[in-house]
Design a protein around this motif. Structure first.
Motif, PDB file in Angstrom:
ATOM      1  N   ALA A 140      20.316  43.193  42.296  1.00 54.58           N
ATOM      2  CA  ALA A 140      19.510  41.960  42.374  1.00 54.58           C
ATOM      3  C   ALA A 140      20.245  40.811  41.696  1.00 54.58           C
ATOM      4  N   GLN A 141      20.899  41.133  40.590  1.00 56.10           N
ATOM      5  CA  GLN A 141      21.634  40.092  39.851  1.00 56.10           C
ATOM      6  C   GLN A 141      22.799  39.563  40.688  1.00 56.10           C
ATOM      7  N   GLU A 142      23.507  40.475  41.369  1.00 58.07           N
ATOM      8  CA  GLU A 142      24.633  40.039  42.208  1.00 58.07           C
ATOM      9  C   GLU A 142      24.148  39.254  43.430  1.00 58.07           C
ATOM     10  N   ARG A 143      23.018  39.690  43.976  1.00 59.83           N
ATOM     11  CA  ARG A 143      22.462  38.957  45.123  1.00 59.83           C
ATOM     12  C   ARG A 143      22.046  37.558  44.692  1.00 59.83           C
ATOM     13  N   ALA A 144      21.504  37.473  43.471  1.00 65.32           N
ATOM     14  CA  ALA A 144      21.028  36.175  42.979  1.00 65.32           C
ATOM     15  C   ALA A 144      22.195  35.204  42.803  1.00 65.32           C
ATOM     16  N   GLY A 145      23.291  35.681  42.276  1.00 63.70           N
ATOM     17  CA  GLY A 145      24.508  34.858  42.232  1.00 63.70           C
ATOM     18  C   GLY A 145      24.546  33.778  41.175  1.00 63.70           C
ATOM     19  N   ARG A 146      23.629  32.843  41.235  1.00 64.14           N
ATOM     20  CA  ARG A 146      23.703  31.661  40.374  1.00 64.14           C
ATOM     21  C   ARG A 146      23.187  31.974  38.950  1.00 64.14           C
ATOM     22  N   PRO A 147      24.064  31.931  37.952  1.00 66.22           N
ATOM     23  CA  PRO A 147      23.613  32.282  36.601  1.00 66.22           C
ATOM     24  C   PRO A 147      22.892  31.137  35.891  1.00 66.22           C
ATOM     25  N   PHE A 148      21.833  31.459  35.168  1.00 66.90           N
ATOM     26  CA  PHE A 148      21.057  30.474  34.425  1.00 66.90           C
ATOM     27  C   PHE A 148      20.854  31.038  33.014  1.00 66.90           C
ATOM     28  N   PRO A 149      21.816  30.796  32.117  1.00 60.50           N
ATOM     29  CA  PRO A 149      21.662  31.330  30.765  1.00 60.50           C
ATOM     30  C   PRO A 149      20.688  30.491  29.946  1.00 60.50           C
ATOM     31  N   VAL A 150      19.803  31.157  29.230  1.00 60.09           N
ATOM     32  CA  VAL A 150      18.798  30.468  28.410  1.00 60.09           C
ATOM     33  C   VAL A 150      19.041  30.821  26.945  1.00 60.09           C
ATOM     34  N   SER A 151      19.153  29.806  26.086  1.00 59.85           N
ATOM     35  CA  SER A 151      19.370  30.044  24.653  1.00 59.85           C
ATOM     36  C   SER A 151      18.027  30.300  23.973  1.00 59.85           C
ATOM     37  N   TRP A 152      18.062  30.797  22.741  1.00 57.45           N
ATOM     38  CA  TRP A 152      16.820  30.997  21.974  1.00 57.45           C
ATOM     39  C   TRP A 152      16.088  29.666  21.804  1.00 57.45           C
ATOM     40  N   ASP A 153      16.857  28.612  21.483  1.00 57.81           N
ATOM     41  CA  ASP A 153      16.242  27.286  21.296  1.00 57.81           C
ATOM     42  C   ASP A 153      15.496  26.841  22.548  1.00 57.81           C
ATOM     43  N   GLN A 154      16.204  26.966  23.667  1.00 61.12           N
ATOM     44  CA  GLN A 154      15.608  26.534  24.937  1.00 61.12           C
ATOM     45  C   GLN A 154      14.371  27.369  25.253  1.00 61.12           C
ATOM     46  N   PHE A 155      14.476  28.673  25.011  1.00 60.43           N
ATOM     47  CA  PHE A 155      13.354  29.555  25.324  1.00 60.43           C
ATOM     48  C   PHE A 155      12.138  29.199  24.470  1.00 60.43           C
ATOM     49  N   HIS A 156      12.398  28.923  23.198  1.00 59.39           N
ATOM     50  CA  HIS A 156      11.298  28.556  22.296  1.00 59.39           C
ATOM     51  C   HIS A 156      10.645  27.248  22.768  1.00 59.39           C
ATOM     52  N   ARG A 157      11.482  26.278  23.128  1.00 59.66           N
ATOM     53  CA  ARG A 157      10.944  24.992  23.631  1.00 59.66           C
ATOM     54  C   ARG A 157      10.118  25.220  24.890  1.00 59.66           C
TER      55      ARG A 157
END
Ligand SMILES: O=P(O)(O)OC[C@H]1O[C@H](OP(=O)(O)OP(=O)(O)O)[C@H](O)[C@@H]1O
Ligand SMILES: Nc1nc2[nH]cnc2c(=O)[nH]1
Ligand SMILES: [Mg+2]
Length: 175
Positions: A10-27
């Motif tokens: 599923a990850q390979e099919r998705a292709g486009r990576p969207f990394p989320v930091s702890w700060d961003q996740f908390h916000r």
């Protein structure tokens, strides 16, 4: 990377990576809570494990809720989705708070993707409010409140699944 059986994950099919930091996740969790605060009050928070545990803790803190339960679901093995299994449902006490159908209960998960997990929890608790931090288009109709929509071909990398690592300069071919 192609797996041994050459089926893309599923990850390979998705292709486009969207990394989320702890700060961003908390916000993003706090932004979600601002919206939920307009919808409640809720009797309890139910986290869909495991990804829902982190946003559920933040949302519960912000909403002042201290009754927290879990629905334990196993589906993706890292990035391949198998059959959904409910390993544990909510307690009798939490079910009573929701009048048997989940009314006044807040279900929290980190994301909806295909919507399979969301569909399952909706069947368990049809009148509960279902909130996720992120939503992909296929799963979005199952969610009552979410913060950020990402495209279906995006793979979200959560801070608890990742670590800081060296990246080659863009000029040298970094993505
Ligand atoms: O909309 P769907 O296609 O069903 O996918 C969404 C689910 O997938 C992820 O959980 P996962 O099964 O990977 O388990 P985890 O929460 O334990 O990481 C995520 O946390 C959601 O619960
Ligand atoms: N980490 C992560 N798990 C998922 N499970 C289903 N979709 C996703 C995603 O985009 N990221
Ligand atoms: Mg999950």
């Amino acid at each position: 990377m192609v797996e041994r059986n050459s089926e893309p994950s599923a990850q390979e099919r998705a292709g486009r990576p969207f990394p989320v930091s702890w700060d961003q996740f908390h916000r993003d969790c706090r932004a979600l809570t601002w919206r939920l605060n307009e919808v409640g009050p809720f009797h309890a928070v139910i986290a869909i494990t495991r990804g829902g545990l982190v946003p559920a803790a933040i949302v519960a803190r912000e909403l002042g809720l201290r009754v927290i339960d879990t629905v334990c679901v196993a589906s993706y093995d890292h990035d391949k989705q198998g059959d959904l299994k409910v390993l544990k449902g909510i307690s009798e006490q939490t079910a009573k708070l929701g009048g048997g159908t989940g009314k006044g209960l807040l279900i929290v998960d980190d994301l909806v993707d295909t919507g399979k997990t969301g569909k399952l929890v909706r069947e368990l608790l049809p009148d509960a409010h279902f909130a996720t931090v992120y939503a992909k288009p296929k799963g979005r109709p199952l969610v009552d409140t979410y913060i950020t929509e990402v495209s279906q071909d995006t793979w979200i990398f959560f801070p608890w699944d990742t670590a800081l690592s060296f990246q080659p300069p863009i000029r040298d071919g970094a993505a």
